[in-house]
Write an enzyme that holds these catalytic residues in place. Structure first.
Site, PDB file in Angstrom:
ATOM      1  CG  HIS A  65      15.879  80.020  10.513  1.00 62.72           C
ATOM      2  ND1 HIS A  65      15.732  81.101  11.332  1.00 62.72           N
ATOM      3  CD2 HIS A  65      17.122  80.130   9.990  1.00 62.72           C
ATOM      4  CE1 HIS A  65      16.835  81.833  11.297  1.00 62.72           C
ATOM      5  NE2 HIS A  65      17.701  81.258  10.495  1.00 62.72           N
ATOM      6  CG  HIS A  84       4.954  82.666  11.770  1.00 65.03           C
ATOM      7  ND1 HIS A  84       5.324  83.956  11.454  1.00 65.03           N
ATOM      8  CD2 HIS A  84       5.584  82.383  12.937  1.00 65.03           C
ATOM      9  CE1 HIS A  84       6.127  84.421  12.397  1.00 65.03           C
ATOM     10  NE2 HIS A  84       6.299  83.480  13.317  1.00 65.03           N
ATOM     11  CD  GLU A  85       5.049  79.588  15.368  1.00 68.45           C
ATOM     12  OE1 GLU A  85       6.246  79.342  15.602  1.00 68.45           O
ATOM     13  OE2 GLU A  85       4.504  80.668  15.675  1.00 68.45           O
TER      14      GLU A  85
END
Ligand SMILES: [Zn+2]
Length: 717
Positions: free
Chosen positions: A513, A506-507
């Site tokens: 991104h 997730h991180e």
């Protein structure tokens, strides 16, 4: 530059999007000026990769003068733009603003890292002093009437429609951010607003420091061998190491953080100690005395309500949601309520399953909150033949990190190479250079700070030390991932749980991104997107943990090197909707209380009583507590960041579940065409386009909620 501001003591997972307004940039000329001063913190970053933070030269005592100098420099830059005799244009106003605040941005980056990763009594004293000053500084800029007049003139000019879409969106961002910060108010209202912001900054700091102290200081002492009953070897080792660090005489210690308490609640067969550990953890910030957060929260809520009224909104929630994807609290509430009912129904089934096991064992108990994790683990074993402890030996932190790099190579064409030629702020931090696999071109740097330590806040998060931009030259990004894994013995593989593996990916999704960003203006770069959109790219990455490519090559046994058996993977997949009632309800209870607290207006609120009453009205199952109870809800009270915004994780998850189906409907998780569209319309665009438009271009339609319900195993209507 508008992005981010103080990336500080933030409990959410992306530090860089947390504050609505505030750090601003200086011109490049001023960097020469600062370089001549003796304070190294204000100097331009030197060294490879376009410069890197000089972490080895940071002295906490240098932070205050550096912040003061950087704020003064920034104000001078902004005043120059405001006082420009030439008529306002995009170039001399909006683009010029993008060039201000560079020094402050660098200094607040360091300041933010020290708040989140390296806190100390000396730093906390500085924080108490500086946070209100930084808030006042931000108001000085948004309340500069001459500057706002220029921004407004560009926003309303006929010139605007001829600008590129990115420039138009940047202009819109500046205009709305200034208006949202009170630029249109009269002088008395502005003065009051600024006083409110400074008081809030003080309260946020006190809230965070109380919470940090309640996580760092109290702990559960395990006195004898009998206190370790049920704990697997890895937890015993970690508890022993913790006892050593804390210099206690017993056989172990359990720190009062999520990463230590949750495994204890899952495995300890000592129900009395589970209850003790549970109460210690859920009462953080709620123990009366000097570190109690209730009065602070009550005051924060009042000030937020007053500020919203000043700004022309009925409540803080309306003000916060006005500029994000959901747009209104009603739309966010609608989604939460739609998911709440099936989730609570699922909890009833989960509890019934657990009670059955407890009864069969003749335990003579009724399931209580400190039993939930323990018995759900037993149900998992009984129903799915899945023991988390059997999975763990296949989940080595370092191997999974390699797996993440491999996924980034497949989806984004990135290559990761460890580098040792840059300074770090702690010996545990390591750095990788990211390049394009085909061209070899430098993309950015990724810093990794994986282990828990005193002075580091709990949880996991991504931070962006420098954002990508192409305003005057190519500037590449520097991002970091931070987590709280227990280090264990030197030289031994760090084994993590399946849930931790999901969080790790997730991180890393947030980091990708940032790394994929390809925009011109720093304000619109990387993760600086709407709060209810920013979790979408990161949640999406979670899916890749369970893809065969990762499991076969990287989920390998720490002793034998054998890949995780297919039968075990099948069982993990079968169990993927297991316990979704619990995780959805513990999350949604927090999200709903957050929204309701901020829809309540200016009434005086006693947080404990309000929480109790609201949960009763919602029909909260008595076997579960909120994931973040109000007195420890850092997302909401450590800053404005996720206030009236904790729903964002669910909102983003709708996009996430729906987006992953784009892969499964095509050639699978590594489908090159879908990955290309994902990069083009989601990961690389930052905030240069409306997120709803970006999503539509990626998916070919608007998101549907059905995929989310399916993913969580809830009935699809
Ligand atoms: Zn996140």
């Amino acid at each position: 530059m508008f992005k981010t501001g103080k990336r500080r003591h933030v409990a959410a997972c992306v530090l860089s999007v947390v504050l609505a307004a505030t750090a601003f940039m200086t011109t490049f000329n001023s960097e020469n000026v600062s370089a001549q001063t003796t304070n190294l913190l204000t100097a331009a970053w030197a060294g490879p990769y376009g410069g890197v933070p000089a972490f080895d030269k940071v002295r906490v005592s240098d932070l205050e003068p550096a912040l003061e100098a950087a704020m003064a420099e920034n104000l001078a830059q902004v005043e120059k733009i405001a006082d420009d005799p030439a008529p306002p244009t995009f170039a001399n106003t909006i683009a010029a603003m993008e060039r201000t605040g560079r020094t402050l941005d660098r200094v607040t980056t360091i300041y933010g890292i020290w708040a989140a990763n390296m806190s100390s009594p000396e730093f906390r004293q500085l924080e108490t002093e500086m946070d209100p000053k930084l808030a006042a500084f931000a108001d000085k800029i948004t309340q500069n009437t001459a500057l706002f007049k220029r921004i407004e003139a560009v926003y309303n000019s006929t010139e605007k429609s001829k600008l590129t879409p990115e420039k138009q969106r940047l202009t819109w961002r500046y205009y709305t951010n200034f208006v949202r910060a009170g630029a249109k108010l009269d002088l008395p209202a502005k003065t009051r607003l600024s006083a409110i912001n400074q008081q809030l900054a003080k309260l946020f700091t006190r809230f965070s420091q109380n919470l940090l102290a309640d996580e760092n200081e109290p702990f559960l002492e395990l006195k004898t061998e009998a206190d370790l009953a049920g704990l697997p070897q890895s937890e015993r080792d970690a508890a022993a190491a913790e006892a050593k660090t804390r210099k206690v005489s017993g056989v172990g210690a359990i720190a009062n953080t999520r990463s230590s308490i949750e495994p204890f609640l899952t495995y300890s067969t000592r129900r009395d100690l589970r209850e003790k550990a549970f109460k210690l953890f859920v009462n953080r910030g709620d123990n009366g005395g000097a570190r109690d957060n209730n009065a602070i929260i009550s005051e924060i809520l009042q000030l937020r309500a007053e500020r919203a009224k000043l700004l022309g909104f009925p409540t803080h929630a309306h003000w916060r949601l006005d500029n994000v994807m959901a747009k209104t609290p009603e739309r966010a509430m609608q989604l939460m309520e739609a998911v709440w009912k099936p989730a609570v129904e699922r909890v009833r089934e989960e509890v019934a399953d657990m009670q059955k096991i407890a009864d069969a064992e003749k335990a003579g108990i009724k399931i209580e909150p400190w039993d939930y994790r323990f018995y759900s683990e037993k149900v998992r074993k009984a129903k799915y033949d899945l023991d988390q402890n059997e999975v763990k030996p296949y989940l080595q932190l370092e191997k999974l990190r390699e797996g993440m790099f491999w996924v980034a190579g497949e989806l984004f064409n990135f290559n990761f190479k460890q580098v040792t030629n840059v300074p770090v702020f702690h010996a545990d931090v390591r750095v990788w250079e990211v390049t394009d696999k085909t061209s070899g071109k430098h993309v950015g740097l990724w810093y990794f700070d994986p282990y828990a330590r005193i002075g580091k806040r709990s949880g996991a998060w991504m931070n962006s030390y420098r954002t990508q931009e192409k305003l005057d030259r190519d500037i590449t990004t520097i991002v970091s991932n931070n987590s709280n894994f227990v280090k264990g013995k030197p030289g031994e593989a760090v084994l993590i749980s399946w849930d931790d593996a999901i969080t790790l990916f997730h991180e890393f999704g947030h980091a990708l991104h940032g790394l994929s960003s390809n925009v011109k203006y720093p304000t619109l770069s990387g993760t600086a997107v709407a709060r209810d959109y920013v979790e979408f790219p990161s949640q999406l990455l979670e899916h890749w943990v369970s893809t065969p490519g990762v499991l076969q090559k990287f989920a390998v046994h720490y002793k034998t090197g054998e890949p995780i058996p297919q039968a075990m993977v099948d069982r993990i997949k079968k169990a993927s909707t297991f316990n979704q009632g619990f995780s959805t309800v513990e999350y949604l209870a927090s999200a709903l209380v957050d929204m309701k607290l901020h829809l309540a207006g200016s009434q005086k609120i006693d947080p404990d009583a309000y929480e109790k009453k609201t949960l009763a009205e919602l029909g909260m199952p008595s076997e579960i507590v909120m994931r973040h109870r109000t007195p420890q809800f850092g997302h909401v009270f450590a800053n404005d960041g996720y206030s009236a915004g904790y729903y964002s994780y669910l909102w983003s998850d709708v996009l996430n579940a729906d987006a992953y189906e784009a892969f499964t409907e095509a050639g699978g998780p590594y489908d090159k065409k879908v990955a290309e569209r994902l990069k083009k319309y989601v990961f690389s665009v930052g905030n240069t386009i409306d997120p709803a438009d970006g999503y539509r271009q990626f998916r070919g339609r608007d998101p549907k909620v059905e995929a989310l319900m399916k993913k969580r195993g809830f009935p699809v209507k």
